[in-house]
Write an enzyme that holds these catalytic residues in place. Structure first.
Site, PDB file in Angstrom:
ATOM      1  N   LYS A 248       0.828  -1.211   0.000  1.00 26.39           N
ATOM      2  CA  LYS A 248       0.000   0.000   0.000  1.00 26.39           C
ATOM      3  C   LYS A 248       0.868   1.269   0.000  1.00 26.39           C
ATOM      4  O   LYS A 248       0.424   2.327  -0.431  1.00 26.39           O
ATOM      5  CB  LYS A 248      -0.942   0.001   1.201  1.00 26.39           C
TER       6      LYS A 248
HETATM    7  C1  LIG Z   1      -4.253  -4.621   0.202  1.00 27.72           C
HETATM    8  C2  LIG Z   1      -3.421  -5.859   0.087  1.00 27.72           C
HETATM    9  C3  LIG Z   1      -3.677  -6.855  -0.892  1.00 27.72           C
HETATM   10  C4  LIG Z   1      -4.850  -6.764  -1.853  1.00 27.72           C
HETATM   11  O1  LIG Z   1      -4.670  -5.780  -2.836  1.00 27.72           O
HETATM   12  P1  LIG Z   1      -5.927  -5.222  -3.662  1.00 27.72           P
HETATM   13  O2  LIG Z   1      -5.398  -4.089  -4.459  1.00 27.72           O
HETATM   14  O3  LIG Z   1      -6.923  -4.777  -2.619  1.00 27.72           O
HETATM   15  O4  LIG Z   1      -6.444  -6.331  -4.493  1.00 27.72           O
HETATM   16  C5  LIG Z   1      -2.835  -7.956  -0.955  1.00 27.72           C
HETATM   17  N1  LIG Z   1      -1.804  -8.106  -0.082  1.00 27.72           N
HETATM   18  C6  LIG Z   1      -1.522  -7.181   0.867  1.00 27.72           C
HETATM   19  C7  LIG Z   1      -0.394  -7.413   1.789  1.00 27.72           C
HETATM   20  C8  LIG Z   1      -2.311  -6.019   0.987  1.00 27.72           C
HETATM   21  O5  LIG Z   1      -2.031  -5.114   1.955  1.00 27.72           O
END
Ligand SMILES: *Cc1c(COP(=O)(O)O)cnc(C)c1O
Length: 499
Positions: free
Chosen positions: A113
């Site tokens: 993120k």
């Molecule tokens: C948010 C997240 C995901 C999922 O990603 P999306 O864009 O919501 O599909 C996968 N792995 C981790 C560690 C995340 O923080």
């Protein structure tokens, strides 16, 4: 480049307006009116560029109303060697002849993120200036763990913004809680809410939709905003790292420019894999997009049958950031493959809202089958994959990344397709140290140990250094001890803003 809404094609706003507004008024998501293309020669040129130069090459095609200086400023504030503990920002790790991990977790909160939330605050404050907005932006976030900390780190000390994060008192891991309550910065606030994630989320939604409270805020020159993943400013930075990974593979002589690769993404809200889809559409040579889910396999079923049905059991898994039954970014993809049929999208989303399900038409099904492969795996298989990856290759992966690895291994054995493949590695194993250590050595490994002991053990077992941002938590002051009921959240915001 102008932006339209997935539920109102006639709308035409600039990228600054789309980023500032977040969600379109009628509930649709902003999308670019066309997808720009990148030529093979341009991809080739990226091999000799830094991550930040690659970011500029991609972002400038979408954010055409930002000046060169503005964009370069946003990029250089976001992606620094200090914040990412590596000059590459998003390095590629070769596991074997066909699997390459794209490590997206070198940022300050150790999960992918950061790739978007480090730059979003700068895109947002620049958008405010460009649209002559003088109010201060108040970012409100309800978090189940990863997003809250990543948003705090992104917005901390960004002029013209303040950020308040609410987390459920008994819904986040110990390390996630420590990451948030030790947050530094002159413009940040953090509070625990008695209850679960839904309580925190509903409390925040209530504040957003309370008309009289919003006018109180307005009178004090504050404007509410959210940092959630439907904002175009969070999606567009994610397109960059797929180009970057490809350029790195060409540079490392793993592929030649023009060769096709596959991409695997552990998916929750469909944001990360949508970015890979846009990259493919722009001209990045991608053959298959492989969507990996955990036991919450609503997307696996959707991709395989064309029926989206959220009426199912919800599982709490060891890959919690993928525990999602409504993947909000899917709407942008549906819009694209329906040839931008806003009426159809409006109707599908209405069905989802009212019945919890919808089915797409046969033309869309055929497009999905052509683009995607989908699979899922449960916690047991996830743990086995973490252990096997360590034993076979000496490389330790987190549970989200392990889900992707399992689905890709199954894809290879089903199809025999050994095309070189980029697997999005979305979190550092240190962030989910407890689940990783149990996978590697059983429950005895973690019994009676605190978070910092676990980090040490994992470092020893993996041979990897503990990320600085996690190691330093030990010596940080616990700043935020406030716990409130969900009815008190509005008051907490007022106290935070001194109004
Ligand atoms: C948010 C997240 C995901 C999922 O990603 P999306 O864009 O919501 O599909 C996968 N792995 C981790 C560690 C995340 O923080």
């Amino acid at each position: 480049m102008q932006y339209q809404s997935t539920r109102n094609k006639k709308l035409s706003v600039s990228s600054a307006q789309a980023i500032k507004t977040g969600l379109s008024a009628e509930g649709g998501l902003f999308v670019p009116e066309s997808i720009p293309s990148v030529s093979t020669a341009e991809i080739d040129a990226m091999t000799s560029m830094s991550y930040n130069e690659r970011a500029y090459a991609i972002l400038k095609r979408f954010l055409t109303d930002y000046s060169e200086e503005e964009l370069l400023n946003c990029i250089s504030n976001a992606y620094t060697k200090e914040k990412f503990e590596t000059a590459n920002i998003a390095p590629v790790y070769k596991l074997n002849g066909s699997q390459y991990f794209l490590e997206l977790w070198h940022g300050p909160t150790c999960a992918f993120k950061d790739m978007a939330l480090q730059i979003l605050p700068h895109l947002l404050t620049t958008a405010m200036k460009k649209t002559n907005e003088t109010d201060e932006l108040i970012i409100l976030v309800a978090t189940s763990g990863d997003t809250g900390k990543a948003a705090l780190e992104g917005f901390k000390d960004v002029a013209g913004t303040r950020i308040m994060v609410f987390y459920p008192s008994d819904g986040v891991s110990e390390i996630q809680k420590l990451q948030m309550i030790t947050q530094e910065g002159s413009n940040v606030g953090v509070a625990a809410v008695n209850g679960n994630f839904d309580d925190a989320q509903n409390g925040v939604k209530k504040i957003f939709t309370d008309v009289s409270y919003n006018s109180v805020l307005e009178n004090n020159n504050f404007k509410l905003s959210s940092a959630n993943s439907i904002n175009w400013g969070r999606l567009v930075p994610q397109i960059v790292y797929y180009f970057s990974a490809y350029a790195d593979m060409v540079k490392g002589n793993e592929i030649k420019t023009g060769d096709k690769i596959n991409v695997v993404v552990p998916t929750g809200n469909f944001g990360n894999i949508l970015a890979a889809y846009y990259a493919k559409k722009m001209g990045l040579p991608v053959a298959k997009l492989i969507c990996a889910s955990n036991s919450n396999n609503v997307l696996t079923d959707f991709i395989n049958t064309g029926v989206y049905n959220k009426n199912r059991k919800f599982y709490t898994t060891i890959s919690p950031s993928m525990d999602i039954l409504i993947s909000s970014n899917l709407e942008r993809f549906l819009y694209d493959i329906s040839d931008r049929d806003d009426t159809l999208i409006e109707s599908l989303m209405k069905q989802l809202n009212e019945k919890g399900s919808y089915e797409v038409n046969s033309t869309m099904k055929a497009k999905i089958a052509d683009l995607f492969y989908a699979g899922y795996c449960d916690d047991d298989k996830t743990r086995k994959a973490i252990k096997a990856c360590k034993e076979e290759f000496g490389y330790v992966i987190d549970p989200h990344t392990a889900v992707a690895k399992v689905v890709h291994d199954e894809y290879i054995s089903k199809t025999g397709d050994i095309t070189k493949t980029v697997i999005a590695s979305t979190a550092s194993p240190f962030k989910f140290n407890q689940s990783v250590l149990i996978a590697l050595g059983g429950c005895e490994t973690v019994a009676g140990k605190d978070e910092f002991a676990l980090l040490d053990i994992l470092s020893e077992k993996s041979g990897m250094p503990i990320p600085y941002s996690l190691a330093e938590l030990k010596n940080k002051n616990r700043i935020f001890d406030l716990v409130c009921d969900k009815e008190q959240m509005q008051q907490v915001v007022s106290d935070f803003l001194n109004i």
